[in-house]
Write a protein that holds these residues in place. Structure first.
Motif, PDB file in Angstrom:
ATOM      1  N   VAL A 100      -1.024   4.402  24.837  1.00  0.00           N
ATOM      2  CA  VAL A 100      -1.367   4.108  23.624  1.00  0.00           C
ATOM      3  C   VAL A 100      -1.036   5.170  22.572  1.00  0.00           C
ATOM      4  CG1 VAL A 100      -3.598   3.565  22.112  1.00  0.00           C
ATOM      5  CG2 VAL A 100      -3.675   3.049  24.800  1.00  0.00           C
ATOM      6  N   THR A 101      -0.372   4.608  21.602  1.00  0.00           N
ATOM      7  CA  THR A 101      -0.049   5.517  20.467  1.00  0.00           C
ATOM      8  C   THR A 101      -0.895   5.132  19.436  1.00  0.00           C
ATOM      9  OG1 THR A 101       1.702   3.973  19.518  1.00  0.00           O
ATOM     10  CG2 THR A 101       2.554   5.432  21.370  1.00  0.00           C
ATOM     11  N   GLN A 102      -0.615   5.769  18.016  1.00  0.00           N
ATOM     12  CA  GLN A 102      -1.323   5.682  16.935  1.00  0.00           C
ATOM     13  C   GLN A 102      -1.195   4.384  16.422  1.00  0.00           C
ATOM     14  OE1 GLN A 102       0.072   8.865  14.502  1.00  0.00           O
ATOM     15  NE2 GLN A 102      -1.413  10.178  15.298  1.00  0.00           N
ATOM     16  N   THR A 116       7.778  -1.993  26.957  1.00  0.00           N
ATOM     17  CA  THR A 116       7.584  -3.097  26.032  1.00  0.00           C
ATOM     18  C   THR A 116       6.644  -2.432  24.942  1.00  0.00           C
ATOM     19  OG1 THR A 116       8.090  -4.610  27.613  1.00  0.00           O
ATOM     20  CG2 THR A 116       6.789  -5.474  25.605  1.00  0.00           C
ATOM     21  N   ARG A 117       6.914  -2.850  23.646  1.00  0.00           N
ATOM     22  CA  ARG A 117       5.832  -2.440  22.716  1.00  0.00           C
ATOM     23  C   ARG A 117       5.183  -3.644  22.209  1.00  0.00           C
ATOM     24  NH1 ARG A 117       4.878  -2.057  17.434  1.00  0.00           N
ATOM     25  NH2 ARG A 117       3.493  -0.318  16.618  1.00  0.00           N
ATOM     26  N   VAL A 118       3.602  -3.357  22.087  1.00  0.00           N
ATOM     27  CA  VAL A 118       3.084  -4.420  21.901  1.00  0.00           C
ATOM     28  C   VAL A 118       2.368  -4.116  20.511  1.00  0.00           C
ATOM     29  CG1 VAL A 118       0.913  -6.005  22.136  1.00  0.00           C
ATOM     30  CG2 VAL A 118       2.742  -5.612  23.972  1.00  0.00           C
ATOM     31  N   THR A 139       2.753   9.274  28.994  1.00  0.00           N
ATOM     32  CA  THR A 139       1.911   9.766  28.160  1.00  0.00           C
ATOM     33  C   THR A 139       2.071   9.994  26.696  1.00  0.00           C
ATOM     34  OG1 THR A 139       0.107  11.554  27.928  1.00  0.00           O
ATOM     35  CG2 THR A 139       2.103  12.210  28.614  1.00  0.00           C
ATOM     36  N   TYR A 140       1.253   9.992  25.602  1.00  0.00           N
ATOM     37  CA  TYR A 140       1.654  10.095  24.402  1.00  0.00           C
ATOM     38  C   TYR A 140       1.388  11.748  24.049  1.00  0.00           C
ATOM     39  CZ  TYR A 140       1.377   9.237  19.313  1.00  0.00           C
ATOM     40  OH  TYR A 140       1.617   9.187  18.132  1.00  0.00           O
ATOM     41  N   ALA A 141       2.469  12.233  23.362  1.00  0.00           N
ATOM     42  CA  ALA A 141       2.240  13.661  22.967  1.00  0.00           C
ATOM     43  C   ALA A 141       2.983  13.364  21.533  1.00  0.00           C
ATOM     44  CB  ALA A 141       2.962  14.649  23.761  1.00  0.00           C
ATOM     45  N   PRO A 142       2.112  13.199  20.428  1.00  0.00           N
ATOM     46  CA  PRO A 142       2.790  12.716  19.202  1.00  0.00           C
ATOM     47  C   PRO A 142       3.846  13.745  18.670  1.00  0.00           C
ATOM     48  CG  PRO A 142       0.293  12.664  19.002  1.00  0.00           C
ATOM     49  CD  PRO A 142       0.639  13.077  20.544  1.00  0.00           C
ATOM     50  N   PRO A 143       4.941  13.471  18.250  1.00  0.00           N
ATOM     51  CA  PRO A 143       5.355  12.153  18.100  1.00  0.00           C
ATOM     52  C   PRO A 143       6.108  11.168  19.051  1.00  0.00           C
ATOM     53  CG  PRO A 143       6.788  13.477  16.814  1.00  0.00           C
ATOM     54  CD  PRO A 143       5.949  14.388  17.671  1.00  0.00           C
ATOM     55  N   PHE A 144       6.066  11.722  20.321  1.00  0.00           N
ATOM     56  CA  PHE A 144       6.765  11.277  21.331  1.00  0.00           C
ATOM     57  C   PHE A 144       6.027  10.806  22.543  1.00  0.00           C
ATOM     58  CE2 PHE A 144       8.439  15.908  19.959  1.00  0.00           C
ATOM     59  CZ  PHE A 144       9.541  15.296  19.194  1.00  0.00           C
ATOM     60  N   LEU A 145       6.881  10.031  23.431  1.00  0.00           N
ATOM     61  CA  LEU A 145       6.471   9.359  24.428  1.00  0.00           C
ATOM     62  C   LEU A 145       7.174  10.237  25.365  1.00  0.00           C
ATOM     63  CD1 LEU A 145       6.864   5.495  24.518  1.00  0.00           C
ATOM     64  CD2 LEU A 145       4.804   6.749  24.107  1.00  0.00           C
TER      65      LEU A 145
END
Length: 376
Positions: A100-102, A116-118, A139-145
């Protein structure tokens, strides 16, 4: 760099049960004749691998027999609760894990090779990307996956909006990947768990430089969970959970024993850690569910039931999925599970994610992402 084929573990932390058998069968066939059947493989393993192979060749994914599992769930009430309902079913490719990102969800497709991005605003697929290595954990480490390929011992840094590969870190003396099966991010670090070593690797979230290696007690580590200021790692072949201080990178205290093991999944919900298992004799696992309080390290004496998959929370409610096609509201204090949603289609591992005000169910075996509104 040529792919490094290896024997897949029978059960990893995620998505576990049926989905991981798909990965294992894929590796067996790519290895070719002569690799053989695993010694001491149980009848359950042979059945799952057999049905996986047949359905995969037919192009239908995996089904499985699990119709009896939801009936085994402990203390389930008789009638579904009102309100919760499916609002969208999205066709995707092999959703192994959701990151999950922002602005959205990235579904990692494991050996399918795609991510796949939803878009949660429209419930539509907005991007499908094929990285140079198939990835199933991230994992999400803003701004990266940050994502990992178990099969190839590779960790990659991706742009969280486009999925573009920004950095590829292959196995080396300075990056000792050994079957990476899970990642977690804190404000300062990205952590990668090696299934085979087992070790916990600390990385710089911007540069990917390895800043530390923690040797974990026990055998066959699963993916990490961040809870109550600590990292928690289930050791699948040791029936225990290890706590690590993310400030020091050191193991904190003695491992915590789970009498049922953690051979199905690990998840965090309602300020607790939940560990589900299935019967695997050689791992010492038994079908059941255990709840661990990360503040005290105590395991609840309540038996939360058999046949369950994962847990998630949404608002003040805790939810559980089974390995068939049902979702339940959970009373953590009493162990009562109230049926709330019946999913269409056959049995699946039903991995749960809470994001953007909804529950999302990853149905790897049916190539679907299901969005559930829990309002009652």
């Amino acid at each position: 760099m040529a792919a490094r084929f290896r024997r897949w573990p029978v059960f990893l932390e995620s998505p576990l049960v049926l989905a991981e058998v798909v990965w294992r069968t894929w590796a067996i066939w790519n290895r070719g004749p002569g690799w053989g059947v695993i010694p001491a493989m149980t009848r359950t393993h042979r059945y799952l691998i057999g049905i996986t192979a047949a359905l995969a060749l037919a192009g239908c994914g995996i089904g499985g027999s699990g119709t009896e599992r939801s009936a085994d769930t402990a203390r389930a009430s008789e009638s579904p609760s009102a309100g919760a309902h499916v609002v969208a079913t999205i066709d995707v490719t092999s959703p192994n894990q959701a990151v999950v990102t922002q602005t959205g969800l990235w579904l990692l497709g494991g050996p399918s090779g795609v991510i796949t991005r939803v878009d949660p605003a429209t419930n539509r697929v907005t991007r499908v990307v094929t990285p140079p290595y198939p990835v199933g954990f991230g994992t999400y480490a803003p701004p990266f996956l940050w994502v990992a390929s178990f099969m190839n011992d590779v960790v990659m840094q991706l742009d969280a909006e486009t999925g573009q590969v920004l950095r590829t870190i292959t196995r080396s003396a300075s990056a000792p990947w050994d079957g990476p099966v899970g990642l977690a991010s804190t404000a300062r670090d990205v952590w990668v768990v090696n299934h085979n070593s087992p070790t916990l690797i600390r990385m710089d979230p911007v540069t990917g430089a390895v800043d530390g290696i923690t040797k974990l007690p026990g055998r066959k580590a699963a993916g990490p969970i961040l809870a109550a200021g600590s990292l928690w790692v289930a050791m699948i072949k040791s029936n225990q959970v290890v706590r690590v201080d993310p400030t020091t990178g050191q193991v904190d205290g003695a491992p915590i024993h789970l009498d049922t093991g953690a051979c199905a999944a690990s998840s965090g919900a309602g300020d607790a850690l939940w560990y589900t298992s299935i019967d695997i004799e050689e791992f010492g696992c038994h079908d059941g569910t255990r709840r661990l309080d990360p503040r005290t390290g105590m395991v609840s004496p309540i038996d939360y039931g058999e046949g369950l998959s994962m847990f998630a929370d949404l608002g003040s409610e805790v939810w559980a999925s089974d390995r068939d096609h049902s979702l339940y509201r959970v009373d953590a204090a009493t162990g009562v599970l109230t049926p709330a949603v019946t999913l269409s289609g056959g049995p699946a591992s039903n991995r749960l994610v809470s994001a953007f005000g909804s529950l999302w169910v990853l149905r790897t075996e049916t190539d679907q992402l299901v969005r559930v509104d829990t309002a009652s």
